[in-house]
Motif scaffolding. Structure first.
Motif, mmCIF file in Angstrom:
data_model
loop_
_atom_site.group_PDB
_atom_site.id
_atom_site.type_symbol
_atom_site.label_atom_id
_atom_site.label_comp_id
_atom_site.label_asym_id
_atom_site.label_seq_id
_atom_site.Cartn_x
_atom_site.Cartn_y
_atom_site.Cartn_z
ATOM 1 N N PRO A 34 35.819 39.078 -52.885
ATOM 2 C CA PRO A 34 37.271 38.290 -52.630
ATOM 3 C C PRO A 34 38.063 38.404 -53.760
ATOM 4 O O PRO A 34 39.134 38.383 -53.871
ATOM 5 N N VAL A 35 37.198 37.647 -55.019
ATOM 6 C CA VAL A 35 38.040 37.499 -56.183
ATOM 7 C C VAL A 35 38.523 38.720 -56.815
ATOM 8 O O VAL A 35 39.659 38.662 -57.277
ATOM 9 N N LEU A 36 38.138 39.727 -56.792
ATOM 10 C CA LEU A 36 38.071 40.954 -57.377
ATOM 11 C C LEU A 36 39.374 41.649 -56.491
ATOM 12 O O LEU A 36 40.309 42.131 -56.961
ATOM 13 N N TRP A 37 39.143 41.457 -54.984
ATOM 14 C CA TRP A 37 40.635 41.880 -54.294
ATOM 15 C C TRP A 37 41.645 41.164 -54.468
ATOM 16 O O TRP A 37 42.534 41.565 -54.619
ATOM 17 N N GLY A 38 41.583 39.840 -54.590
ATOM 18 C CA GLY A 38 42.739 38.974 -55.010
ATOM 19 C C GLY A 38 43.302 39.342 -56.468
ATOM 20 O O GLY A 38 44.475 39.462 -56.384
ATOM 21 N N ALA A 39 42.442 39.498 -57.272
ATOM 22 C CA ALA A 39 42.912 39.987 -58.653
ATOM 23 C C ALA A 39 43.782 41.110 -58.698
ATOM 24 O O ALA A 39 44.694 41.308 -59.325
ATOM 25 N N LEU A 40 43.211 42.058 -58.052
ATOM 26 C CA LEU A 40 43.940 43.468 -57.877
ATOM 27 C C LEU A 40 45.118 43.216 -57.180
ATOM 28 O O LEU A 40 46.312 43.897 -57.454
ATOM 29 N N PRO B 23 25.713 45.018 -43.531
ATOM 30 C CA PRO B 23 27.161 44.812 -42.607
ATOM 31 C C PRO B 23 28.400 45.506 -43.437
ATOM 32 O O PRO B 23 28.273 45.709 -44.725
ATOM 33 N N GLY B 24 29.582 45.460 -42.942
ATOM 34 C CA GLY B 24 30.713 45.784 -43.508
ATOM 35 C C GLY B 24 31.055 45.074 -44.778
ATOM 36 O O GLY B 24 30.623 43.975 -45.162
ATOM 37 N N PRO B 25 31.624 45.875 -45.828
ATOM 38 C CA PRO B 25 31.995 45.351 -47.227
ATOM 39 C C PRO B 25 33.113 43.916 -47.213
ATOM 40 O O PRO B 25 33.826 43.892 -46.282
ATOM 41 N N ARG B 26 32.855 43.251 -47.948
ATOM 42 C CA ARG B 26 34.097 42.368 -48.201
ATOM 43 C C ARG B 26 35.164 42.925 -48.881
ATOM 44 O O ARG B 26 34.977 43.922 -49.565
ATOM 45 N N PRO B 27 36.302 42.390 -48.995
ATOM 46 C CA PRO B 27 37.497 42.888 -49.781
ATOM 47 C C PRO B 27 36.939 43.013 -51.175
ATOM 48 O O PRO B 27 36.432 42.221 -51.821
ATOM 49 N N GLY B 28 37.262 44.491 -51.870
ATOM 50 C CA GLY B 28 36.766 44.573 -53.175
ATOM 51 C C GLY B 28 35.502 45.124 -53.505
ATOM 52 O O GLY B 28 35.141 45.212 -54.485
ATOM 53 N N ALA C 146 47.812 41.861 -59.389
ATOM 54 C CA ALA C 146 48.037 43.011 -60.467
ATOM 55 C C ALA C 146 49.178 43.853 -59.742
ATOM 56 O O ALA C 146 50.053 44.523 -60.430
ATOM 57 N N LEU C 147 48.877 44.327 -58.590
ATOM 58 C CA LEU C 147 49.876 45.158 -57.634
ATOM 59 C C LEU C 147 50.943 44.568 -57.627
ATOM 60 O O LEU C 147 52.096 45.212 -57.743
ATOM 61 N N TRP D 66 44.580 48.850 -50.975
ATOM 62 C CA TRP D 66 44.390 47.186 -51.127
ATOM 63 C C TRP D 66 44.501 46.634 -49.488
ATOM 64 O O TRP D 66 43.483 45.876 -49.311
ATOM 65 N N VAL D 67 45.231 47.173 -48.728
ATOM 66 C CA VAL D 67 45.256 46.612 -47.378
ATOM 67 C C VAL D 67 44.205 47.198 -46.649
ATOM 68 O O VAL D 67 43.601 46.029 -45.733
#
Length: 441
Positions: free
Chosen positions: A176-182, A406-411, A185-186, A207-208
């Protein structure tokens, strides 16, 4: 149901019910990430002349070209040296992390960004292998290339083992931190107006999708929305793998048929000339030795054309395909040494690897695992700090097949959970994985 209908149903089930070729997609990921990483490290002292402010293809010329063709490159967002070093560092880091299989879904996108940024900055730098890397870097974004032989797969196995023991796995905070940081940046790139809207739509879409997978994962594997995402992800992965195969066939077919039209290839002397060009003669004595026999040159010339033209047709016969595949890998290895084109050869071998049989790749993985554990064991006996801990961490990772997760977390790795499968479409149950499992990548 008729035979044609049954065959169609089986084909649809394979395309939608599993992510095919987990080992093939993994070896392509490793091969191209390693090739690009080695190239960047090798050319690090010359990076400013190749892609930076000291190159003959200067910033203004590159900007004019990109304005015409709409190519993506972050290096034209600023002409400062610090920005160039940051982009080059991103390319190196993303290549290394993709090679290791850490957050492969995110790293495959950053890997593509690094490749496009550098190669589109100076389009006349390269030896042919850069074109292959340029294309496959885009296709890798579509694939589940971290199902096996990756840190993501190891993390998924540990999580599945914890669930099997009735324990609650540790919460993933990095994803989630990596997903939020990207996402931040976007937003910055979008409001700055540096990138074109076409590429922004691509990056925002990716990203979505990660966020939607996080929401679907919270609903459980039997939720209709989650199952729909599974099917879509399978189709995208299998399509991406098919595109990589088609691209490799197209490269060989076009190269072979163009050679057929050349007079030097027709008279059997074409292989002689590049061996006597200074630019392609790192070992002059070896080149002289290879060209002493006219018969040998003729066999190499005609053999190259025959193999390249015939290879796409051999895909219908597995045994013949494997023989020609071995011949082409040997040929590229020889080209790397005799013509001084190691990165071109590595890129082509990595592309060829998509056709390697699963049984061979599994044996290769087991051999690499044994070799790695032997090296760690030797280092531990010599008292190397951290070697014993690394050896202990590698012990649970003996299974080479896709692991349930299980399915991945964001990022995190993967667009979503996928059933593990071999290249024949059968569930990868050889390592004790049940038929209906999910895997990262």
């Amino acid at each position: 149901m008729s035979g044609a209908g049954s065959a169609l149903k089986r084909g649809v089930d394979r395309a939608t019910g599993s992510a095919l070729g987990p080992y093939q997609s993994a070896i392509v990921r490793i091969g191209f990430a390693l090739t690009w990483l080695l190239f960047l490290v090798r050319e690090f002292p010359h990076r400013h002349a190749l892609y930076g402010p000291d190159g003959p293809w200067d910033w203004g010329m590159a900007r004019d070209l990109v304005a015409d063709n709409g190519a993506f490159t972050m290096l034209l967002w600023s002409d400062g040296r610090l920005w160039f070093e940051a982009v080059y560092g991103l390319a190196v880091l993303s290549s290394a992390l993709l090679l290791l299989g850490w957050r492969t879904r995110t790293m495959s996108v950053l890997f593509m960004v690094g490749v496009l940024s550098l190669l589109n900055r100076s389009i006349f730098v390269g030896d042919g292998g850069d074109n292959v890397i340029h294309l496959v870097a885009i296709y890798l974004v579509l694939t589940r290339c971290g199902q096996v032989w990756s840190l993501d797969a190891r993390r998924a196995r540990r999580r599945a083992a914890a669930l099997a023991r009735g324990e609650r796995p540790a919460h993933d905070r990095v994803g989630p931190v990596l997903w939020g940081a990207l996402g931040i940046a976007l937003c910055a790139v979008t409001f700055s107006g540096k990138a074109g809207w076409g590429w922004l739509l691509v990056f925002w879409g990716l990203w979505v999708v990660q966020g939607l997978w996080w929401l679907a994962d919270r609903k459980g594997p039997e939720d209709p929305d989650r199952r729909l995402f599974d099917v879509l992800a399978n189709v995208v992965h299998n399509t991406g793998l098919l595109i990589i195969m088609a691209e490799a066939c197209l490269i060989y077919a076009t190269a072979g048929w163009y050679k057929v039209q050349g007079s030097r290839w027709q008279d059997g002397t074409a292989a002689y000339y590049p061996l006597h060009l200074d630019y392609f003669s790192p070992w002059p004595a070896l080149s002289d030795l290879m060209t002493q026999s006219g018969t040998f040159i003729m066999l190499v010339t005609y053999g190259t054309v025959i193999v390249q033209v015939a290879f796409p047709f051999t895909l219908f016969n597995r045994k013949v395909k494997n023989v020609l595949l071995a011949v082409m890998i040997i040929e590229h290895s020889v080209i790397a040494v005799t013509l001084g084109l190691p990165f071109f050869s590595l890129a082509m071998i990595a592309a060829d690897a998509v056709f390697l049989p699963t049984s061979f790749l599994r044996r290769l993985g087991r051999a690499a695992g044994r070799a790695g554990r032997a090296v760690l064991g030797r280092a531990a006996r010599l008292g190397v700090p951290g070697a014993g801990r690394a050896l202990g961490a590698a012990a649970p990772d003996l299974p080479a097949g896709p692991a349930p997760v299980p399915g991945p977390r964001p990022g995190t790795a993967g667009d979503g959970p996928q059933p593990g499968a071999t290249d024949r479409g059968a569930p990868a149950t050889g390592d004790g994985v049940p038929p209906r499992v999910t895997s990262p990548g």
